[in-house]
Scaffold this motif. Structure first.
Motif, short mmCIF file in Angstrom:
data_model
loop_
_atom_site.label_atom_id
_atom_site.label_comp_id
_atom_site.label_asym_id
_atom_site.label_seq_id
_atom_site.Cartn_x
_atom_site.Cartn_y
_atom_site.Cartn_z
N VAL A 974 -11.09 12.87 -32.60
CA VAL A 974 -9.87 12.69 -31.81
C VAL A 974 -8.70 13.10 -32.68
CG1 VAL A 974 -10.75 10.85 -30.31
CG2 VAL A 974 -9.65 10.26 -32.48
N ALA A 975 -7.64 13.62 -32.05
CA ALA A 975 -6.43 14.02 -32.76
C ALA A 975 -5.25 13.88 -31.82
CB ALA A 975 -6.55 15.46 -33.26
N ILE A 976 -4.13 13.44 -32.37
CA ILE A 976 -2.88 13.32 -31.61
C ILE A 976 -2.07 14.58 -31.87
CG2 ILE A 976 -0.76 12.00 -31.32
CD1 ILE A 976 -2.36 9.52 -32.16
N ILE A 977 -1.78 15.31 -30.80
CA ILE A 977 -1.12 16.59 -30.93
C ILE A 977 0.40 16.44 -30.94
CG2 ILE A 977 -0.76 18.85 -29.86
CD1 ILE A 977 -3.45 18.53 -31.14
N SER A 978 0.95 15.67 -30.00
CA SER A 978 2.40 15.61 -29.88
C SER A 978 2.82 14.31 -29.20
CB SER A 978 2.92 16.81 -29.07
OG SER A 978 2.44 16.75 -27.73
N ILE A 979 4.08 13.99 -29.33
CA ILE A 979 4.70 12.86 -28.64
C ILE A 979 6.10 13.29 -28.23
CG2 ILE A 979 5.40 11.84 -30.84
CD1 ILE A 979 5.28 9.10 -29.46
N ARG A 980 6.49 12.95 -27.01
CA ARG A 980 7.82 13.30 -26.54
C ARG A 980 8.28 12.28 -25.51
NH1 ARG A 980 4.59 17.56 -24.31
NH2 ARG A 980 4.32 17.37 -22.06
N PRO A 981 9.61 12.11 -25.38
CA PRO A 981 10.13 11.19 -24.36
C PRO A 981 9.75 11.65 -22.96
CG PRO A 981 11.83 11.81 -25.93
CD PRO A 981 10.68 12.72 -26.18
N ASN A 982 9.56 10.66 -22.09
CA ASN A 982 9.17 10.99 -20.71
C ASN A 982 10.01 10.17 -19.72
OD1 ASN A 982 7.66 12.28 -18.72
ND2 ASN A 982 6.15 10.63 -18.63
N GLY A 983 11.31 10.16 -19.96
CA GLY A 983 12.20 9.44 -19.05
C GLY A 983 12.33 7.98 -19.43
N CYS A 986 9.95 5.44 -21.74
CA CYS A 986 8.55 5.88 -21.76
C CYS A 986 8.37 7.03 -22.76
CB CYS A 986 8.11 6.34 -20.37
SG CYS A 986 8.02 5.03 -19.16
N GLN A 987 7.19 7.08 -23.32
CA GLN A 987 6.82 8.16 -24.22
C GLN A 987 5.49 8.74 -23.78
OE1 GLN A 987 7.80 7.22 -28.59
NE2 GLN A 987 7.57 5.19 -27.70
N GLN A 988 5.40 10.06 -23.88
CA GLN A 988 4.16 10.73 -23.48
C GLN A 988 3.47 11.29 -24.72
OE1 GLN A 988 3.76 14.65 -21.26
NE2 GLN A 988 3.30 13.19 -19.62
N GLU A 1004 -3.32 13.21 -21.54
CA GLU A 1004 -1.92 12.81 -21.63
C GLU A 1004 -1.83 11.31 -21.39
OE1 GLU A 1004 0.46 15.15 -19.01
OE2 GLU A 1004 0.42 16.92 -20.31
N VAL A 1005 -1.22 10.62 -22.35
CA VAL A 1005 -1.10 9.16 -22.29
C VAL A 1005 0.38 8.81 -22.20
CG1 VAL A 1005 -1.66 6.99 -23.44
CG2 VAL A 1005 -3.17 8.98 -23.73
N GLU A 1006 0.73 8.11 -21.15
CA GLU A 1006 2.12 7.65 -20.98
C GLU A 1006 2.20 6.18 -21.38
OE1 GLU A 1006 4.68 6.73 -17.17
OE2 GLU A 1006 4.55 8.91 -17.46
N VAL A 1007 3.08 5.89 -22.35
CA VAL A 1007 3.25 4.54 -22.87
C VAL A 1007 4.65 4.07 -22.53
CG1 VAL A 1007 3.12 3.08 -24.92
CG2 VAL A 1007 1.70 5.15 -24.78
N GLY A 1011 4.28 -1.90 -22.85
CA GLY A 1011 2.92 -1.75 -23.36
C GLY A 1011 1.92 -1.18 -22.38
N ALA A 1012 2.35 -0.92 -21.14
CA ALA A 1012 1.43 -0.34 -20.16
C ALA A 1012 1.12 1.10 -20.53
CB ALA A 1012 2.02 -0.42 -18.76
N MET A 1013 -0.12 1.54 -20.32
CA MET A 1013 -0.53 2.90 -20.65
C MET A 1013 -1.24 3.53 -19.46
SD MET A 1013 -1.89 2.53 -24.60
CE MET A 1013 -2.87 1.06 -24.34
N ARG A 1014 -0.90 4.76 -19.17
CA ARG A 1014 -1.54 5.53 -18.11
C ARG A 1014 -2.08 6.81 -18.72
NH1 ARG A 1014 2.59 2.78 -15.87
NH2 ARG A 1014 4.12 4.19 -16.82
#
Length: 1061
Positions: A974-983, A986-988, A1004-1007, A1011-1014
């Motif tokens: 597993v590897a984390i490629i990127s993180i960016r704001p999502n409104g 929230c962070q994606q 794609e994980v929305e946090v 603490g909720a994650m989608r």
């Protein structure tokens, strides 16, 4: 996701026309030109590797069949004006594993296939008559039904358009030879018949090959069958006659495997010859194309040991023998998987597990070896014997004899080599002589201290100097064209002398003699000298592995004083060769001086000499073991193209090795290292001349061309277990480090135009590498037996570019059978410390924190703790002085640690995330101070765990979102490629996973703030890398685009243009 580049095993090869090479690598067909340029990359299958390529029997090879597993696909080929076009037909499923396929004679439309159950099928390819772009339409027909036997190999040979002969090798050592007779339009064969069923080997038959009709004078067979097996033998069978009755050996119970006795069968074909040469299983056997001077038949075998052995099948008076001519190893690691022979061109191609493709011109040709006639005694009848010898020109050898004579001989062609007398016997050389050679000059020392000089231009031997006692060693060095220095040592002396030879007549008398005081117990074995307007260096190597550096005396005299002695520069083994190289000054930078050396510890080293205020500092920039040895005996550089060659002995062979290309140049079987010998390299011819003594006789071998050339670079020959990528901002740039089951660590540089280029290979581990990590210019590696090494990587090393030296080994390396499964590294911030803090997770469920002090190279145990009984697999450090470990029980565990004091290490809490072992973990610090841990497990699931700061001893600080059945097999990367704001808040997060199922998936994980994650899956692709072991984030230096490296049986690089850095 966009596929960028892969470096995986080559599993299929075909030589097309005069200029094209087809290669199957994973599901892709690569089309190369003869110069190695990639012209086409075609995806043939979606999730199946290519296993074979069959070409049509017409002269233009206008069609091909490609297969892998039970799938096949036709290919139309159009070659015009140096360009090649190819178009694929639809996929056909034969419903059984395909072992071999062949086009019918003079046909590009009828193909026979043999499957793993000894069945025969045909594919007929038709093209619509009125279609604008005639796409092939294959028609599959089952011709001969299968049987209960399981085949490991097969070969189909068409004897006529309606008659195909098949040889099948079974898993239990039997070979079946049978025929099928069929009409082109019928759906069933008219008949099939078994000619032979016989017990052929003591192990599984991995390769069979039927010959064409033989027309060799004196050879009584019209057709032979060659076979190979895991019993490590190659056997040749006479199948000239095809009887209509056969034995039922395969149907009767019998013992199989190693040690089983093969019963005699009156109906079995005659075994003409058998031989053993490989050190492991043999996968393939072929017939070498072309004619040979001795009219013998050449057989080629290809083994698990990644070597090609050339055999000569010789027949004399109805007796046959299989004699080994030479062994060629073009690949690293194990397993030659693919072989192709071009009969008309006499060309052989091999592809192996290391991902390389090697081309051999005239592979059946053996290395020319000639005996040199012994010198005739000048005092009495009978022969003399050569004592010492060396090259004084590309093909001229100067030699002394036991009786004190001095002769020379010229090595040329196949003519008998006879010595030419240079001097009548000298008393000082009788029974004892020492020789050193450089360029066209030779120097000979005797038992009375006399030193003689020989100039090839005048062919005269002259007296040069008298050193007073028995000469122990002579070492000639020519730092520039107008200067020659000769170092002479005497027996039991404490000093050596340098004879300076320059001027118009240098051999009449040395212009200057400089005395060097030797360190205690220093026996000189090598010498190098450098001189310019402002600086002089003399460097000596010793029998005990030490190197002494001499600089001008501080009193202003011409004497040289020993400035520094490096003890055990090559451990405790002899330093066999030294070379001094200057890197010219550039604007803003002074000139630099480097010392190249080899030793009998099997290593090649580069050190920088830094001179200031009459003091010399020596810094080791590079020292690595070479793949042959340990007797590394010589070294030479070619300044025009930065080639570095070393040579020495491996077992019974003399080996020449190119350090930069990391490949063998020349190999001669001579009997081993303990003998007199001389070698003269020839960079222009990619070879050289080697002279050696064996059983009192003198032999000469010459190589005027490489036995093979590599179409592309090779990598590991075994599965990669660890991968790490250095930061592009580091001094060395972005370097990919891989560690594999072959115990090697390789450093690669990736370029979009040239692919993966291997910079260095690090050989020190004795077990498979478990984990790798970069920290600046340091690379750290761990493995079994508690092995842990700290490697210092340097840029700007002449000739090499990147230099690597093992700066330190953990003091417990090799002390037990524990594995260091994983580790993390950061700066040691304790008061007054300058070094690294390394936290190691052990297979016995312990966690230890070590401090490594880089200047003194010392190790200190800071703290240690025990987990439960499960093996720890991973460890990561967080910014709040915590460690997070993963284990085989599926739990993430939090440990608390304070750097300022030594203490026992205790875990605080455990949190269950997987049903079984955790294989991989990735970590990300979020903007709100929480941490995200992504794990992959043996339960095929991916777990995303959010950890909040706190000191609680329970697991309330961790919450996990589990993605069950994320893969169809264990998730190993597993590897984390990127993180960016999502409104809003929230962070994606974009992450990638890979597993044993050979699938790469993007999520794609929305946090959100509470603490909720989608989670959403956004990509799912197939990778050609089998046994995936890990993932690593990669960012291109050329364009900064992110991607992932998938490692396992090879490397696969995927770009992700949409991901932000």
């Amino acid at each position: 996701m966009q596929h960028e580049r892969q470096h995986v095993p080559v599993t299929a090869l075909a030589l097309v026309g005069d200029d094209w090479i087809f290669s199957g690598q994973g599901p892709y067909l690569y089309i190369y030109g003869s110069d190695g340029t990639t012209h086409r990359k075609i995806r043939v299958f979606e999730g199946q590797a290519i296993h074979g390529i069959a070409l049509s029997a017409d002269d233009l090879a206008s069609a091909a069949l490609i297969w892998g597993g039970s799938l096949s696909r036709s290919l139309s080929i159009d070659i015009q004006d140096g360009r090649i076009e190819a178009s694929l037909g639809p996929v056909q499923n034969v419903q059984d594993w395909i072992l071999d396929a062949a086009f019918a004679p003079s046909s590009h439309s009828l193909i026979g296939l043999v499957t793993a159950h000894n069945a025969l099928a045909t594919i007929s390819i038709t093209r619509p008559a009125h279609a604008k772009s005639p796409t092939p339409r294959p028609s599959l027909q089952q011709r001969v039904p299968g049987s209960n036997c399981i085949l490991y190999s097969a070969h189909i040979l068409w004897l006529s358009p309606s008659h195909c002969l098949v040889a099948s090798g079974t898993a239990f050592g039997d070979i079946i030879v049978w025929s099928a007779y069929l009409e082109h339009d019928s759906e069933v064969p008219l008949r099939s018949h078994t000619h032979f069923t016989f017990a052929a080997h003591e192990g599984s038959v991995f390769g069979v090959r039927l010959s064409s009709q033989l027309k060799i004078p004196g050879f009584g067979c019209e057709r032979v069958l060659a076979s190979c097996s895991d019993d490590r033998t190659v056997r040749i069978w006479d199948v000239s006659s095809l009887p209509m009755e056969s034995s039922a050996a395969g149907e009767t119970p019998r013992d199989t495997g190693f040690g089983a006795k093969i019963s005699e069968d009156a109906l079995a074909p005659r075994c003409l010859a058998k031989a053993m040469g490989h050190i492991s299983r043999i996968w393939h056997v072929r017939y070498a194309a072309g004619k040979h001077r001795d009219e013998t038949m050449r057989i080629l075998s290809f083994g698990e040991d990644a070597s090609v052995i050339v055999w000569a099948l010789q027949a004399r008076e109805q007796l046959c023998s299989l004699n080994q001519l030479r062994s060629i190893k073009a690949h690293s690691g194990k397993n030659i998987w693919a072989v192709a022979v071009h009969d008309s061109r006499g060309l052989l191609a091999t592809g192996a597990a290391d991902g390389a493709i090697a081309l051999y011109e005239s592979p059946g040709k053996s290395l020319d070896i000639h005996e040199i006639a012994p010198p005739l005694s000048l005092e009495s009848k009978g022969s003399d014997a050569y004592r010492t010898y060396g090259f004084v020109g590309p093909s001229t050898v100067l030699a002394t004899t036991d009786r004190g004579g001095v002769v020379q001989f010229h090595l040329s062609g196949d003519q008998p080599l006879h010595p030419i007398e240079i001097s009548s016997p000298l008393a000082s050389l009788r029974g004892y002589s020492i020789m050193s050679n450089v360029s066209a000059f030779g120097f000979i020392g005797g038992s009375d201290g006399a030193i003689h000089a020989f100039d090839r231009g005048t062919a005269q031997l002259v007296g040069l100097a008298q050193v007073g006692s028995k000469v122990a060693g002579l070492f000639a060095c020519r730092p520039r064209s107008d200067l020659l220095n000769l170092l002479a040592t005497t027996v039991n002396a404490t000093e050596a002398r340098i004879l300076r030879l320059d001027g118009p007549d240098p051999f009449r008398s040395p212009s200057r003699t400089t005395m060097l005081q030797l360190p205690e117990s220093f026996v000189v074995t090598s010498f190098a000298y450098y001189e310019d307007e402002s600086l002089r260096y003399a460097v000596l190597g010793s029998r005990g592995g030490a190197i002494a550096v001499y600089c001008p005396s501080v009193d202003g005299s011409n004497q040289l004083d020993c400035s520094i002695t490096i003890s055990e520069a090559h451990n405790a083994e002899s330093v066999t060769s030294l070379r001094l190289v200057q890197q010219k000054r550039t604007p803003g930078h002074a000139a630099r001086h480097f010392l190249f050396s080899t030793g009998r510890d099997g290593t090649f080293a580069v050190r920088e000499l830094r001179h200031s205020n009459a003091a010399v500092e020596v810094i080791t920039l590079h020292q690595l073991a070479l793949p042959f040895g340990p007797n590394i005996e010589g070294l030479k550089m070619h300044a025009d193209d930065s080639r570095v060659w070393t040579w020495g002995f491996q077992s019974k062979h003399f080996v020449v090795y190119d350090v930069m290309a990391q490949r063998e140049i020349m190999r001669v079987e001579c009997g081993g290292a303990h003998r007199q010998w001389a070698f003269e390299p020839d960079f222009d011819a990619n070879g050289g001349r080697f002279v050696w003594t064996k059983a009192g006789r003198l032999f000469h071998a010459q190589q005027a061309a490489l036995p093979f050339r590599l179409l592309n670079e090779g990598g590991h020959g075994r599965e990669i277990k660890a991968v790490a990528v250095s930061s592009a901002s580091a001094e060395i740039g972005s370097v990919i480090a891989t560690g594999a089951e072959d115990t090697d660590i390789k450093l690669f540089r990736y370029e979009k135009s040239g692919g993966f280029h291997c910079l260095q290979t690090l050989r020190k581990h004795n077990t498979g590498v478990q984990h790798l990590a970069w920290h600046g210019n340091y690379l750290l590696s761990s493995g079994g037996f508690e092995e842990f090494f700290v490697w210092r990587v340097s840029a700007g090393v002449p000739y090499l570019g990147i230099g690597v030296a093992c700066e330190s080994a953990h003091p417990r390396s090799g002390a037990s059978d524990l594995r260091i499964m994983g580790f993390c590294v950061d700066e040691d911030t304790r008061d007054g410390n300058r070094g690294l803090r390394i936290t190691m997770a052990y297979s016995d469920s312990t966690l230890k924190v070590w401090a490594y002090e880089s200047e003194q190279r010392t190790w200190t145990l800071i703290s240690a703790g025990d987990y439960l009984t499960s093996c720890l697999t991973q460890v990561m450090a967080t910014t709040d002085h915590r460690f997070i470990t993963a284990a085989t029980d599926g739990y993430l565990t939090t440990w608390r640690h304070q750097q300022q004091q030594q203490q026992s290490l205790d875990w605080l809490s455990r949190h269950n995330v997987h049903q079984s072992a955790i294989h991989t973990i990735a970590h990300l610090e979020l903007a709100d101070g929480t941490s995200l841990f992504v794990t992959g497990g043996d339960d095929n699931a991916i777990a995303i765990t959010r950890c909040t700061p706190g000191e609680s001893s329970d697991d309330t600080g961790m919450a996990t979102l589990l993605i069950p059945r994320a893969h169809a097999a264990a998730v190993t990367g597993v590897a984390i490629i990127s993180i960016r704001p999502n409104g809003g808040e929230c962070q994606q997060v974009q992450l990638v996973s890979a597993g044993i199922d050979q699938r790469i998936k993007v999520w794609e994980v929305e946090v959100d703030a509470v603490g909720a994650m989608r989670v959403k899956k956004v990509a799912d692709v197939f990778t050609a890398v089998a046994d995936v072991s890990g993932l690593e984030v990669w960012r291109g230096e050329e364009d900064g685009v992110s991607g992932v490296l998938v490692s396992g049986v090879g490397i696969d690089l995927w770009r992700m243009p949409s991901a932000s850095a």
